[in-house]
Motif scaffolding. Structure first.
Motif, short mmCIF file in Angstrom:
data_model
loop_
_atom_site.label_atom_id
_atom_site.label_comp_id
_atom_site.label_asym_id
_atom_site.label_seq_id
_atom_site.Cartn_x
_atom_site.Cartn_y
_atom_site.Cartn_z
N LYS B 1078 0.84 -1.20 0.00
CA LYS B 1078 0.00 0.00 0.00
C LYS B 1078 0.86 1.23 0.00
CE LYS B 1078 -4.37 -1.59 1.74
NZ LYS B 1078 -5.20 -1.73 2.92
N ALA B 1079 2.02 1.15 0.69
CA ALA B 1079 2.91 2.31 0.74
C ALA B 1079 3.82 2.35 -0.49
CB ALA B 1079 3.75 2.26 2.01
N LYS B 1080 3.55 1.48 -1.44
CA LYS B 1080 4.27 1.44 -2.72
C LYS B 1080 5.74 1.06 -2.56
CE LYS B 1080 0.97 3.69 -5.43
NZ LYS B 1080 -0.02 3.63 -4.40
N ASN B 1081 6.06 0.41 -1.49
CA ASN B 1081 7.42 -0.12 -1.36
C ASN B 1081 7.43 -1.52 -1.95
OD1 ASN B 1081 8.48 2.08 -0.27
ND2 ASN B 1081 8.83 1.24 1.78
N LEU B 1082 7.44 -1.54 -3.28
CA LEU B 1082 7.19 -2.81 -3.95
C LEU B 1082 8.31 -3.82 -3.71
CD1 LEU B 1082 5.61 -1.65 -7.30
CD2 LEU B 1082 4.53 -2.51 -5.24
N ALA B 1083 9.53 -3.34 -3.67
CA ALA B 1083 10.64 -4.28 -3.51
C ALA B 1083 10.55 -5.01 -2.18
CB ALA B 1083 11.98 -3.54 -3.61
N THR B 1084 10.26 -4.23 -1.13
CA THR B 1084 10.10 -4.84 0.19
C THR B 1084 8.90 -5.78 0.21
OG1 THR B 1084 10.82 -2.70 0.97
CG2 THR B 1084 10.16 -4.29 2.64
N ALA B 1085 7.81 -5.29 -0.37
CA ALA B 1085 6.60 -6.12 -0.42
C ALA B 1085 6.90 -7.41 -1.15
CB ALA B 1085 5.47 -5.37 -1.12
N TYR B 1086 7.71 -7.30 -2.23
CA TYR B 1086 8.08 -8.48 -3.00
C TYR B 1086 8.77 -9.50 -2.10
CZ TYR B 1086 10.81 -11.35 -6.22
OH TYR B 1086 11.39 -12.42 -6.87
N ASN B 1087 9.66 -9.01 -1.28
CA ASN B 1087 10.38 -9.88 -0.34
C ASN B 1087 9.43 -10.62 0.59
OD1 ASN B 1087 12.31 -10.97 1.45
ND2 ASN B 1087 12.18 -9.13 2.71
N PHE B 1088 8.46 -9.84 1.15
CA PHE B 1088 7.49 -10.47 2.06
C PHE B 1088 6.63 -11.48 1.33
CE2 PHE B 1088 7.98 -6.38 4.53
CZ PHE B 1088 8.77 -6.96 5.50
N ALA B 1089 6.21 -11.09 0.10
CA ALA B 1089 5.36 -11.99 -0.66
C ALA B 1089 6.08 -13.30 -0.94
CB ALA B 1089 4.96 -11.32 -1.98
N LYS B 1090 7.34 -13.19 -1.31
CA LYS B 1090 8.13 -14.40 -1.55
C LYS B 1090 8.19 -15.27 -0.30
CE LYS B 1090 10.02 -14.75 -5.69
NZ LYS B 1090 9.69 -15.89 -6.53
N ARG B 1091 8.47 -14.61 0.84
CA ARG B 1091 8.55 -15.37 2.09
C ARG B 1091 7.21 -15.99 2.45
NH1 ARG B 1091 10.95 -11.60 6.58
NH2 ARG B 1091 10.40 -13.34 7.93
N LEU B 1092 6.15 -15.22 2.15
CA LEU B 1092 4.82 -15.73 2.46
C LEU B 1092 4.54 -16.99 1.64
CD1 LEU B 1092 2.12 -15.46 3.90
CD2 LEU B 1092 1.35 -13.97 2.05
N LEU B 1093 4.90 -16.94 0.37
CA LEU B 1093 4.63 -18.08 -0.49
C LEU B 1093 5.37 -19.33 0.02
CD1 LEU B 1093 4.60 -16.41 -3.99
CD2 LEU B 1093 2.69 -17.54 -2.82
N GLU B 1094 6.54 -19.09 0.59
CA GLU B 1094 7.29 -20.24 1.12
C GLU B 1094 6.56 -20.93 2.28
OE1 GLU B 1094 11.18 -18.89 2.19
OE2 GLU B 1094 11.52 -18.16 0.14
N THR B 1095 5.70 -20.17 2.95
CA THR B 1095 5.05 -20.75 4.14
C THR B 1095 3.81 -21.55 3.81
OG1 THR B 1095 3.65 -18.84 4.51
CG2 THR B 1095 5.82 -18.81 5.56
N ASN B 1096 3.53 -21.69 2.48
CA ASN B 1096 2.40 -22.51 2.11
C ASN B 1096 1.09 -21.95 2.67
OD1 ASN B 1096 1.09 -24.55 0.93
ND2 ASN B 1096 1.63 -26.10 2.49
N PRO B 1097 0.75 -20.73 2.28
CA PRO B 1097 -0.40 -20.06 2.89
C PRO B 1097 -1.73 -20.52 2.29
CG PRO B 1097 0.59 -18.64 1.26
CD PRO B 1097 1.38 -19.91 1.23
N LEU B 1098 -2.83 -19.93 2.78
CA LEU B 1098 -4.14 -20.16 2.21
C LEU B 1098 -4.14 -19.72 0.76
CD1 LEU B 1098 -6.85 -18.93 4.71
CD2 LEU B 1098 -6.25 -21.26 4.11
#
Lengths: 293, 1188
Positions: B1078-1098
């Motif tokens: 939301k704050a348009k920090n896409l690179a950081t968000a990208y990092n979190f998204a990648k980590r999230l995907l690793e956790t096998n989310p909903l």
């Protein structure tokens, strides 16, 4: 030592009710025909002591007049002592007068009352001065309790042995051995529990027996059962200080917060040991905190 | 010897038991053969066809036959069913001594004074063999029980064994070594007074041993069917029992005047019979009732030489301990009664040994098993011994009629004399005894020495208390008495057959057995048969439909019975009609007996529900006053009598409509008209008059007219009937002048004269005040039973509603994704709570003094005390309170707190964990202290006794050794908290979660665990709680910082680096991802998204994450700079929430190990809120195992 039985014991039920905390039952069933003069005095003492146990001090003070027998006068002193703590000095003074009198001073009931009052005063040595020689089951039982309070279970056991020699199955002997069992702890607690269990099977449940059983359960680490027993006891007598105090302890252990029982106890019995302990604990805490300030 | 039955008759010469039925045949010297039922004690039949004495008699083992042989040289075969002698076998030429059927072939063997033995075929009715050889009277002949042999004894002083194999096809088989003739009437050696034991083989027989002892001729001798004993009787008036292996006399029973002539033994059961000069006796040598005692589901009983245990719930049977068996082989010394104390696990076994004695065994706890070593039991003599309390038993001293109360050490505690001469005592509740004398029982309170109750009874054999100890059943030989616990008689039952045993079921029904029935007895004394029995049993317990019992072989059996009948009767008795109704509906209870019972017991309305037959139904309906049912039945039957009875009942009830209907049905006009008269139905009355006219019933017509007060009609009737003078008088008296004149003319000179001087008055029925139908009916008879039915129906109709538990956790959790969806409502409240202790005032307290009760021992002797004794007595010094012992012994803070030594506790915590802020611990300190004592009200009106509660109690802890104090907090509670903390986190209740984790951190310093491994678990818990507290505090702070998006992102990012559970990590990542995106920090968000995907989310979250990954891949930039470098490992400062990257300086909290930037040193830790950051500390001590 086997004691050979004589005639029927007319006051047996009355005494039992009294010892086991069925005070109202003791009062209600005090009309016993064919009593000897001695028995009548004892009966009256028991009835008035029952009233005291129920908190009806004034009734006792009013009913006993100058003409009453010496033991009754002593009972009256106890009522006065308990009813007006402010005047206890004068009560104790007159008690000492009684004790100074050679005949009155050797009366078992007078000595018993003296022991009780000095025990309240926490003057155990004074109490023992009058009670240690024993002579009646009541006196011995009181001695057991005094020694327990003094943390001298060895002495208490000696007293108990005297009682057992006299009559091992006497209600007071059983009670006293249960008290002592609780005080020494360990495997003896089981025995105490069994004694109270016997009582509860044999006689109507009183809040005293329930409470005692609950205490055993608590000492055996069974707080849930203790709580059930105590709630039963509370049903029988909602104001009983020991029930409330033990419930406070119990609910702390079962993890149910219990401010209500404590405040109830604080209101109805501000002088109760638990209340005093809790209050001094707070002070103690603050004081201990000082050293880290 | 236990005599079961006795007869008086002429001299008994022959005896035989029926193999199945309880019958015995006795042949008499007078020639009569008597058939007795020894169970009922009745003479069933007599057969009187022989002339002179009948010496031999024998039942066939399967056919309804018996054979007899007498001094009339005749052998008669009888059918006892048809009471007829079937035929007579003739052939012997002198007295017949014995007769016997063969066990399978249709043969009879007879021995006679004609020196022969004959074998007969009773089917062909011929003599098939005559055995000759004896040269004097043959006194006895008998078939071998298995082989083709006959043995005979004769006055020629020989015993001969005959081979009769040739009568069948001859088969040779080796003879067994000891022949057992179970029935051998051997007048062996007439005046020898000895019993000889013989052994035979194929070729010869020889004497084994001689049993000496009889003083006169031995009449009869036999082997016992079951035991290794020999029984003989003799003309010396005695029966002797011998040990068959040792060949010594065991017991002798004597009679005063009667010489014994014959012995018989029952082939199946343990019964013997002996005939003598004046009749016979049926007897047993030994009791067969096993001694037993029941306690709850546990049954203890004796069998052989063991005490055994049977669990009624599992039906498991096991051997407990061996018990002593008397070495002397005398009979009836086996345990008679057993008494058990469950709490002490002690057993008292009484037997008749040494004139009554008892043995006390303590059952060892573990070794319920095979041990074969006989415990050294405590013994004593006494009539009977029973437990009267957990650790007390009473022993009866018969001679002085005293009881001794003893303890488990077998020491006498008390002696008490009994109020009546007592020959047995039974348990009667704690401390009470039930004393039995010949003709009464009393309950005696041993403590009060008072008789609590007294009851006249026949000789009581057994006493059975109900489960609630409120009722007692006293069993006598033929009587059952049910009484209350004060021995107030409730009911008495008489049985013709001996009562054997009984037990109470849970509903208060007494179930008992007689020799051949299981029966019940309701509290009101109604009894009935439940089922019949083949063999006697001894009921031990009744539980629902199951009866547990011991049989005569000492085997436990569980018998299922149909309890419907008595449960139903009980329900009626207790007025539980709904229950009764339910039983009617569900079971086939019907039967004439039941209806009769119901009728007799006053429940005709209940019986009504069973009956189909209209007549019975009608009767029951009338009895119960149920008119409507009665009408229906009467209509069905439609007979005059029923209608009449219906009318009577309806009239009684005032139901005029039905009365009228019933009268109409029976054409009972007279009654009908009277009914109309009294109910005032004049119109119907006149109609009835017309009917009477049509029917030409003059009398009826006149009556009705009279009832109606219709004078004209009456005159008319009289006139038509030809009673003109009467008609005239009637008319003239009633002033009907014209009619009177007309009649006068018709009469002519026969006009009767009216009496003079009397003024006639009209006889007119009063006019009805009101015309009423039925009487008002009280709604009484409307059956209680119908009521029960209704309520039962209603009860069944109650619907049960189930409420669904609403609200799934996960639904709430989704709120976290919605950035603005969280409400941070109660953070303030939480903060307040956390710090609530702080505003308490410091006050000086005197705890130490109060606890210590500092009373100096007063050693100086009292001055003017009247008690001389006190001058010698020295008050002991006070002992050490347990709490002092605790505080001396322990180096655990929690135990110190429980002992009341708060300062020591604090010092310990400070030293071990660097804790300085004790405010959050205050309530726990106080709880620990309060929880450390219980309060015992001891002696009335004396001060209460506080007792210290110890931790880790077990049955084996030794007294007087002080354990550590019982503590309020334990590790498992904290684990529970952790779980709820996780749950709260998952469901997004972050403040709640924070509170829980903080509470864990606050409690652990006061938790005590036992083992080392648990200590590690505690430490791990601390670090888990710390991570969550840091994380949750950051997250809560982030939500406050709405206006600072950079800080928001930073905090969200740091949160993802706390060591969280996977689901929580997912949520943190999702959160951080959303915020950054939301704050348009896409690179950081990208990092979190990648980590999230690793956790096998909903799946939904994964989709969002993939979208962000795609979006970010197109434009891998951050719009704002964050203090966040995920590549560089870091920890977060617990107070300032800034990352402390590896290599940077930090300080940590000595307790919770949270890390801080160096500037925080010396402050209170922001995570646990207890310890000073950077303080020196020795580390967490939470187990006594660390201290040792």
């Amino acid at each position: 030592m086997a004691s050979m039985a004589a005639g029927p014991d007319h006051l047996f039920n009355l005494r039992n009710s009294f010892y086991l905390g069925a005070y109202q039952a003791a009062i209600n069933n005090s009309e016993i025909p064919n009593l000897s003069q001695e028995d009548i005095v004892e009966r009256d003492c028991l009835v008035h002591r029952s009233y005291i146990a129920l908190g009806s001090y004034q009734l006792v003070i009013n009913e006993i007049d100058e003409a009453s027998a010496t033991p009754l006068q002593a009972v009256k002193l106890l009522a006065m002592y308990l009813s007006t703590p402010e005047n206890k000095e004068s009560t104790i003074a007159s008690l000492r007068e009684w004790l100074a009198d050679p005949t009155a001073g050797s009366n078992a009931t007078v000595r018993l009352i003296a022991g009780t009052i000095f025990m309240h005063e926490e003057d155990y040595s004074e109490a023992l001065k009058h009670t240690h020689s024993g002579g009646t089951m009541d006196l011995h039982a009181l001695n057991v309790q005094i020694f327990i309070k003094m943390h001298r279970s060895d002495y208490a056991e000696k007293q108990l042995r005297v009682m057992q020699q006299f009559d091992e199955d006497h209600t007071l002997t059983q009670l006293a051995s249960a008290w002592l069992n609780l005080a020494v702890g360990g495997s003896k607690i089981q025995e105490a529990y069994l004694i109270f269990q016997d009582f509860s099977e044999k006689y109507p449940m009183t809040s005293l027996i329930l409470n005692s059983k609950a205490v055993c359960c608590m000492h055996m680490g069974n707080f849930e059962e203790a709580e059930t027993l105590l709630l039963d006891a509370l049903n029988k007598d909602a104001k009983d200080p020991e029930t409330l105090a033990n419930l406070v302890v119990c609910s702390i252990h079962v993890g149910k917060p219990s401010p209500r029982y404590l405040s109830q106890l604080k209101l109805s019995h501000p002088e109760h040991v638990l209340v005093k302990r809790a209050a001094s604990a707070e002070d103690n805490f603050e004081r201990a905190l000082q050293s880290f300030a | 010897m236990l005599t079961k039955f006795e007869t008086k008759s002429n001299r008994v010469k022959g005896l035989t038991f029926h193999p199945k039925r309880p019958w015995i045949l006795a042949s008499l010297h007078s020639g009569v053969i008597q058939l007795w039922d020894y169970r009922m004690g009745t003479l069933i039949d007599r057969f009187d066809e022989h002339e002179g004495p009948v010496r031999g008699v024998h039942f066939h083992n399967s056919q309804p036959l018996f054979v007899s042989g007498g001094d009339d040289y005749k052998i008669k075969v009888w059918n006892h069913k048809t009471h007829r002698c079937l035929f007579t076998l003739l052939g012997h030429l002198d007295y017949i001594r014995t007769v016997q059927f063969h066990h399978e072939n249709p043969w009879i063997v007879s021995a006679s004074d004609d020196q022969t033995i004959r074998i007969w075929n009773w089917q062909s009715r011929t003599c098939i063999s005559v055995l000759t050889g004896h040269n004097h009277y043959v006194m006895c002949a008998s078939f071998h029980p298995k082989e083709d042999l006959v043995v005979s004894a004769s006055l020629d002083q020989t015993v001969r064994v005959w081979d009769i194999g040739s009568l069948k096809k001859k088969t040779v088989s080796p003879a067994d070594d000891l022949m057992r003739f179970t029935q051998m009437n051997s007048d062996l050696f007439g005046d020898d007074r000895q019993v000889k034991l013989w052994r035979t083989n194929e070729t010869k027989a020889w004497e084994v041993d001689t049993l000496r002892g009889h003083m006169n001729n031995v009449s009869s001798v036999m082997f016992h069917a079951k035991q290794d004993i020999i029984v003989s009787n003799s003309e010396d008036k005695s029966i002797r029992v011998w040990d068959a292996t040792k060949r010594t006399g065991i017991q002798t029973f004597r009679r005063e005047h009667d010489r014994f002539w014959i012995l018989a033994v029952h082939p199946e059961i343990n019964l013997l019979a002996a005939g003598h000069d004046n009749g016979m006796i049926v007897f047993k040598l030994e009791r067969e009732r096993p001694a037993f005692a029941l306690s709850g589901n546990s049954l203890f009983y004796t069998k052989d030489r063991f005490l055994r245990y049977y669990d009624c719930s599992t039906q498991k049977d096991s051997q407990v301990i061996p018990i002593r068996r008397p070495g002397t082989p005398s009979l009836n010394q086996s345990p008679r009664t057993l008494s058990y104390s469950p709490t002490e696990n002690a057993v008292l076994i009484c037997s008749d040994l040494d004139g009554g004695s008892y043995e006390l065994y303590i059952i060892p706890k573990e070794s319920v098993g095979r041990s074969d070593v006989v415990q050294d039991a405590k013994r004593g003599t006494g009539g009977s011994a029973v437990f009267i309390a957990r650790n007390r038993f009473a022993v009866l001293e018969k001679s002085t009629s005293q009881v001794l109360v003893k303890n488990l050490k077998n020491e006498v505690v008390k002696k008490s004399s009994l109020p009546i001469p007592t020959d047995a005592i039974f348990y009667a509740g704690t401390g009470n005894l039930l004393c039995r004398s010949e003709d009464k029982v009393v309950i005696f309170d041993l403590q009060q020495r008072l008789v609590l109750g007294e009851l006249q009874t026949p000789f009581v054999r057994y006493v059975v208390w109900s489960n609630d100890m409120e009722s007692v059943a006293l069993l006598s030989k033929h009587t059952i008495i049910i009484a209350s616990k004060k021995l107030v008689l409730q009911c008495t039952l008489h049985e013709t057959i001996r009562v054997k045993s009984g037990a109470w079921d849970d509903n208060g029904v007494f179930i008992y057995t007689t020799l051949n029935h299981i029966k019940y007895c309701l509290p009101n004394g109604d009894s009935g048969i439940i089922r019949t029995l083949d063999v006697p049993i001894y009921i031990t317990k009744v539980s629902g439909n199951t009866i547990f019992c011991l049989d005569r072989d000492g085997k436990n059996r569980a018998i299922t019975i149909n309890a419907t009948e008595y449960i139903f009767k009980l329900a009626l008795l207790r007025k539980k009609y709904d229950h009764a109704m339910g039983m009617i509906k569900n079971s086939q209870l019907c039967g004439q007996a039941m209806i009769a019972y119901l009728q007799q017991k006053g429940f005709p309305e209940v019986a009504l529900h069973f009956v189909e037959d209209e007549r019975v139904r009608f009767n029951l309906a009338l009895e119960s006053g149920n008119i409507s049912v009665a009408v229906a039945s009467a209509t069905e039957i439609n007979e005059k009598e029923q209608w009449y009875r219906l009318g009577v009942e309806a009239l009684r009830q005032g139901n005029a409509g039905i009365v009228e209907f019933a009268y109409q049905k029976t054409n009972n006009y007279e009654r009908l008209s009277f009914l109309y008269l009294i109910t005032g139905k004049l119109d119907k009355l006149s109609k009835l008059m017309k009917i009477a006219e049509v029917k030409n019933n003059v009398m009826g017509q006149f009556h009705n007219a009279l009832y109606l007060g219709d004078v004209k009609e009456r005159v008319k009737i009289l006139e038509n009937a030809g009673h003109l003078p009467l008609a005239y008088i009637t008319a003239s008296v009633h002033g009907l002048k014209d009619v009177a004149e007309r009649l006068a003319t018709e009469l002519g000179e026969n006009v009767p004269s009216l009496p003079e001087g009397k003024t006639p008055s009209l006889l007119m029925p009063p006019s009805p005040v009101m015309c009423g139908g039925d009487w008002p009916l009280l709604r009484v008879m409307k059956g209680i039973f119908e009521g029960g039915l209704e309520s039962a129906a209603r009860g069944g109709a109650v619907d049960e509603e189930e409420e669904e538990d609403a609200g799934g956790d996960w639904g709430d959790a989704l709120d976290m994704v919605d950035v603005d969806g969280m409400e941070n409502r109660d953070i303030d409240a939480i903060l307040e709570e956390a710090e609530r202790g702080e505003d308490e005032n410091d006050e000086e307290g005197g705890w130490e003094e109060l606890e210590g009760l500092d009373l100096p021992p007063e050693l100086d002797t009292p001055k003017a005390s009247a008690n001389a004794r006190s001058s010698v007595f020295v008050t002991p010094t006070q002992g050490m309170p347990v709490s002092h012992i605790w505080s001396q012994k322990s180096s655990l803070a929690a135990e110190q707190a429980a002992a009341g030594s708060f300062d020591t506790a604090m010092r310990l915590l400070n030293r071990q964990l660097g804790i300085k802020n004790f405010a959050p611990l205050k309530s726990m300190f106080i709880d620990l202290l309060n929880g450390s004592h219980s309060y015992l009200r001891a002696f009335t009106s004396s001060p209460v006794v506080p007792l210290s509660i110890e931790r880790g109690w077990s049955e084996s802890s030794s007294p007087n050794v002080r354990g550590p104090p019982a503590l309020v907090y334990d590790f498992s509670q904290q684990e529970e908290k952790l779980k709820s903390g996780y749950k709260a986190t998952t469901s997004g209740k972050l403040t709640e979660a924070l509170r829980l984790f903080l509470s864990i951190l606050h409690t652990i310093p006061l938790v005590v665990v036992e083992s080392r491994s648990e200590v590690d678990e505690v430490k791990e818990l601390v670090s888990i709680a710390k991570e969550y507290v840091v994380g949750l505090k950051m997250e809560l702070k982030r939500r406050q910082k709405k206006d600072d998006p950079v800080r928001q992102q930073e905090l969200a990012a740091y949160f993802t680096h706390c060591n969280l559970q996977l689901p929580h990590l997912r949520l943190a990542l999702l959160n951080a991802m959303t915020v950054c995106y939301k704050a348009k920090n896409l690179a950081t968000a990208y990092n979190f998204a990648k980590r999230l995907l690793e956790t096998n989310p909903l799946e939904s979250h994964a989709r969002a994450a993939r979208q962000i990954v795609q979006a970010a891949e197109r434009n891998m930039t951050d719009t704002t700079e964050l203090n966040y470098d995920f590549r560089n490992p870091f920890v977060i400062c617990g107070s300032t929430y800034v990352p402390i990257y590896r290599g940077q300086k930090d300080v940590s909290c000595p307790y919770c190990t949270a890390r801080f930037v160096p500037s925080q040193e010396g402050n209170i830790c922001g995570v646990c809120d207890l310890a000073v950051i950077g303080a020196d500390a020795s580390g967490l001590v939470c187990s006594p195992s660390q201290v040792r």
